[in-house]
Design an enzyme around this catalytic site. Structure first.
Site, PDB file in Angstrom:
ATOM      1  N   GLU A 124      16.134 -27.136  52.759  1.00 46.61           N
ATOM      2  CA  GLU A 124      17.087 -27.599  51.727  1.00 46.61           C
ATOM      3  C   GLU A 124      18.169 -26.547  51.123  1.00 46.61           C
ATOM      4  O   GLU A 124      19.097 -26.925  50.503  1.00 46.61           O
ATOM      5  CB  GLU A 124      16.256 -28.063  50.655  1.00 46.61           C
ATOM      6  CG  GLU A 124      17.368 -29.046  49.628  1.00 46.61           C
ATOM      7  CD  GLU A 124      16.562 -29.599  48.234  1.00 46.61           C
ATOM      8  OE1 GLU A 124      17.096 -30.288  47.667  1.00 46.61           O
ATOM      9  OE2 GLU A 124      15.305 -29.336  48.366  1.00 46.61           O
ATOM     10  N   ALA A 135      18.071 -27.911  40.669  1.00 49.46           N
ATOM     11  CA  ALA A 135      17.025 -27.116  40.214  1.00 49.46           C
ATOM     12  C   ALA A 135      16.604 -25.995  41.052  1.00 49.46           C
ATOM     13  O   ALA A 135      15.666 -25.095  40.976  1.00 49.46           O
ATOM     14  CB  ALA A 135      15.658 -27.680  40.218  1.00 49.46           C
ATOM     15  N   GLY A 212      22.329 -34.040  42.676  1.00 50.99           N
ATOM     16  CA  GLY A 212      22.991 -32.881  43.119  1.00 50.99           C
ATOM     17  C   GLY A 212      24.433 -33.134  43.975  1.00 50.99           C
ATOM     18  O   GLY A 212      24.515 -32.152  44.875  1.00 50.99           O
ATOM     19  N   ASP A 239      11.531 -42.594  42.110  1.00 52.87           N
ATOM     20  CA  ASP A 239      10.703 -42.385  40.956  1.00 52.87           C
ATOM     21  C   ASP A 239      11.147 -43.118  39.375  1.00 52.87           C
ATOM     22  O   ASP A 239      10.372 -42.897  38.733  1.00 52.87           O
ATOM     23  CB  ASP A 239      10.480 -40.724  40.661  1.00 52.87           C
ATOM     24  CG  ASP A 239      11.594 -40.265  40.327  1.00 52.87           C
ATOM     25  OD1 ASP A 239      12.774 -40.701  40.251  1.00 52.87           O
ATOM     26  OD2 ASP A 239      11.422 -38.918  39.909  1.00 52.87           O
ATOM     27  N   ASP A 263      10.462 -35.837  47.162  1.00 52.32           N
ATOM     28  CA  ASP A 263      10.980 -34.297  46.481  1.00 52.32           C
ATOM     29  C   ASP A 263       9.785 -33.626  45.673  1.00 52.32           C
ATOM     30  O   ASP A 263      10.203 -33.185  44.675  1.00 52.32           O
ATOM     31  CB  ASP A 263      12.329 -34.526  45.852  1.00 52.32           C
ATOM     32  CG  ASP A 263      12.800 -33.445  45.382  1.00 52.32           C
ATOM     33  OD1 ASP A 263      12.698 -32.131  46.078  1.00 52.32           O
ATOM     34  OD2 ASP A 263      14.015 -33.302  44.558  1.00 52.32           O
ATOM     35  N   ALA A 297      13.508 -31.544  37.956  1.00 53.44           N
ATOM     36  CA  ALA A 297      13.607 -30.407  39.088  1.00 53.44           C
ATOM     37  C   ALA A 297      12.371 -30.755  40.006  1.00 53.44           C
ATOM     38  O   ALA A 297      11.098 -30.655  39.779  1.00 53.44           O
ATOM     39  CB  ALA A 297      12.884 -29.082  38.366  1.00 53.44           C
TER      40      ALA A 297
END
Length: 370
Positions: A124, A135, A212, A239, A263, A297
């Site tokens: 990543e 993050a 992001g 989530d 993630d 994060a």
């Protein structure tokens, strides 16, 4: 060879639901209807094992710590139905990434039969935009073919995230694809046009869609808009914190093979508190993982909860299952996974009527869940 076993219940196959019995050893051997007979366990649900292509950690440890933590992470995630995963790096100095990949390669070389299978690396970082770090720490660099080859030689990079607007990244994409790497656009401040150019160069996905990256403004559309307009595949963190349910529904309508990732960080499966995320510290509180600044994060999400959240958003169970198993398998080119039919690998998850995990089998081996 794994002993031949059977499971009874509602079984999701590529042809749809079957109410009956699945026979398997390390592979699925048969799927049979029950002939109308009543069985007490018919309400158990048998799905293909979940495949998570974006995992940083779990059980208090982070992949960037190297050594044997990859094994710990894979053992933690299997308890939630994940039967295969990609270990995912953070942006860091090359020596630190090397250290993480060496640990991951050692875990791959001696697979743990009581863990999810580690399929390789999702790199990543560090080839991302300093303007869309999320993050990630501010240690970004421009990719070169030599630098990727060095890392790829340590552990197989299956997925690589980059910001296409940086340097010669877009020009580099065909060479990365030739190495067998799926290139994803992410952590990018690029424009719609730069996202589209990356797809035309061979990029095949988007990293945690909406997060992001530049968005969907109707005057100046960005990377997310390029994904919604053109992508076949993209990952998303369901989530219900990273992406609003309405935006999830938008993405589901636009991207045919949108698939779920967690993630997940070291906080996954752990109580509230402070944990490592690469070189940084993150705080888990009430299921949410954040930097000290308050920015999200990563997550504490597990794939079984991702499945339940997709159903809550409005998907039927078969569609939700595809997005945690079949589509990630297709994206990585794994024809024997994400499907329950004779000849497929016997990676199975058994759920109860509330979609809670009650059994997990990895290549036919029953995993102890407690």
């Amino acid at each position: 060879m794994t002993e031949l076993r059977t499971l009874q219940g509602r079984i999701l196959t590529p042809a749809g639901w079957r109410r009956g019995r699945i026979g398997f050893d390390s592979q699925v051997r048969s799927v049979e209807d029950n002939g109308g007979a009543d069985h007490g366990d018919d309400e158990r649900i048998v799905l293909p094992g979940f495949i998570d292509l974006h995992v940083h950690g779990a059980a208090g440890v982070d992949l960037m710590q190297g050594f044997d933590v990859a094994r710990t992470i894979a053992r933690a995630h299997v308890r939630y139905g994940t039967t295969a995963l990609l270990g995912t790096t953070m942006t860091a100095a090359e020596d630190d990434i090397v250290h993480a990949l060496q640990g991951l390669a050692a875990a791959m070389a001696a697979p743990d039969p009581d863990a999810a299978q580690i399929l390789g690396v999702h790199l990543e970082g560090p080839f991302i935009s300093p303007h869309r770090l999320g993050a990630q720490p501010p240690l970004t660099v421009e990719a070169t073919l030599d630098s990727v080859r060095r890392l790829h030689a340590l552990a197989p990079i299956r997925v690589l995230t980059l910001a296409p607007e940086i340097g010669r990244h877009t020009e580099l994409i065909p060479a990365l694809c030739a190495l067998g790497i799926r290139v994803q656009v992410g952590h990018s401040a690029g424009t719609y046009e730069e996202g589209l150019a990356a797809l035309r160069a061979g990029a095949s996905g988007f990293t945690h869609l909406f997060n992001g990256m530049t968005g969907v403004d109707h005057y100046t559309p960005g990377i997310a808009a390029a994904a919604l307009a053109h992508a076949e595949y993209a990952e998303l963190i369901p989530d219900l914190q990273h992406v609003h349910p309405g935006a999830i529904r938008l993405a589901l309508r636009a991207i045919p093979r949108l698939y779920a990732v967690t993630d997940a960080t070291a906080a996954t499966g752990m109580p509230d508190g402070e944990y490592a995320l690469g070189s940084q510290r993150v705080h888990k509180c009430l299921g949410c993982v954040r930097l000290a600044s308050g920015s999200l994060a990563g997550s504490a999400l597990t794939m079984d909860q991702a499945l339940r959240n997709l159903v809550e958003v409005g998907l039927d169970l078969a569609d939700a299952s595809d997005r945690v198993s079949a589509f990630p398998a297709q994206y990585l080119g794994l024809p024997d996974r994400g499907r329950l039919e004779p000849g497929a690998r016997a990676d199975l998850v058994v759920l109860d009527a509330q979609l809670r995990v009650v059994e997990v089998h990895v290549a036919g081996r029953a995993i102890a869940l407690s």
